[in-house]
Scaffold this active site. Structure first.
Site, mmCIF file in Angstrom:
data_model
loop_
_atom_site.group_PDB
_atom_site.id
_atom_site.type_symbol
_atom_site.label_atom_id
_atom_site.label_comp_id
_atom_site.label_asym_id
_atom_site.label_seq_id
_atom_site.Cartn_x
_atom_site.Cartn_y
_atom_site.Cartn_z
ATOM 1 N N GLU A 31 -83.589 -70.358 7.377
ATOM 2 C CA GLU A 31 -84.241 -69.695 8.510
ATOM 3 C C GLU A 31 -84.362 -68.211 8.212
ATOM 4 O O GLU A 31 -83.370 -67.485 8.193
ATOM 5 C CB GLU A 31 -83.439 -69.907 9.796
ATOM 6 N N ARG A 68 -87.183 -60.301 11.721
ATOM 7 C CA ARG A 68 -86.586 -59.048 12.198
ATOM 8 C C ARG A 68 -86.846 -57.886 11.248
ATOM 9 O O ARG A 68 -86.399 -56.776 11.505
ATOM 10 C CB ARG A 68 -85.067 -59.207 12.356
ATOM 11 N N LYS A 119 -81.613 -74.853 20.098
ATOM 12 C CA LYS A 119 -80.605 -73.926 19.611
ATOM 13 C C LYS A 119 -79.762 -73.520 20.817
ATOM 14 O O LYS A 119 -80.312 -73.277 21.894
ATOM 15 C CB LYS A 119 -81.288 -72.708 18.982
#
Length: 197
Positions: A34, A38, A121
């Protein structure tokens, strides 16, 4: 979610680090990667990691349909979001891409179920009450499965993975920031992969 017990959560700000990190993780038994959106170079990092044989590369920190489109154009094979919005969920479902939205409450889960989702999640896992909280939240939702992420460590991951509702967990501890130490990353990946046994 069933490919490996831990999905490395990656914040990579240098494209040159992408391939060595992906190679080390795959060699260590963690093929599902993943890459969080960012950093300015995150989409290029996804493109680079996709070149590594055996790597299944997705985008994390996807916040809206525009970011979803960018992630898919970069080759993302799955999408992870810190939360659940109707707009993003509907766009991900329409795109036919595996989608793991962040949830923290029963209402989040019910909204996801209404949209046809049953994999989530649990985020941020430790800040939201840890294992006792997820046990309580998951109890009414028998078919729902989770990937807790946020504050999980090498020491606590096995406790999370022991929960019936948990298929895998997200971990940022496997790849520290900075230039990659390939041997250390491979060793950390091997240790995390062994949690499935």
């Amino acid at each position: 979610m069933r490919k490996a017990p831990v999905i490395p959560v990656l914040v990579i700000d240098n494209v040159a680090h992408a391939r060595p990190i992906a190679e080390a993780l795959v060699a260590g038994g963690l093929p599902v990667l993943e890459v969080t959106l960012r950093t300015a170079d995150a989409l290029d990092v996804i493109r680079e990691m996709k070149q590594v044989h055996g790597a299944i590369v997705g985008a994390g920190t996807v916040l809206n349909p525009h970011a979803l489109e960018d992630a898919l154009n970069a080759g993302s094979e799955f999408i992870v979001s810190p939360g659940l919005t109707d707009g993003l969920a509907k766009a991900a479902i329409a795109a036919g891409v595996p989608f793991l939205p962040g949830t923290a409450t029963s209402s989040d889960i019910m909204r996801g179920l209404d949209l046809g989702l049953d994999r989530f999640k649990f985020f941020p896992a430790e800040a939201n009450g840890g294992i006792p909280a997820l046990k309580a939240i998951a109890a009414p939702f028998g078919a729902v499965r989770f990937c807790p992420t946020g504050g999980i460590t090498a020491a606590s991951a096995s406790d999370w993975l022991a929960l019936d509702a948990v298929l895998c967990c997200g971990g940022s501890w496997i790849v520290p920031k900075g230039p990659p130490d390939v041997a250390a990353i491979t060793a950390a990946a091997r240790a995390a992969a062994a949690l499935a046994q």
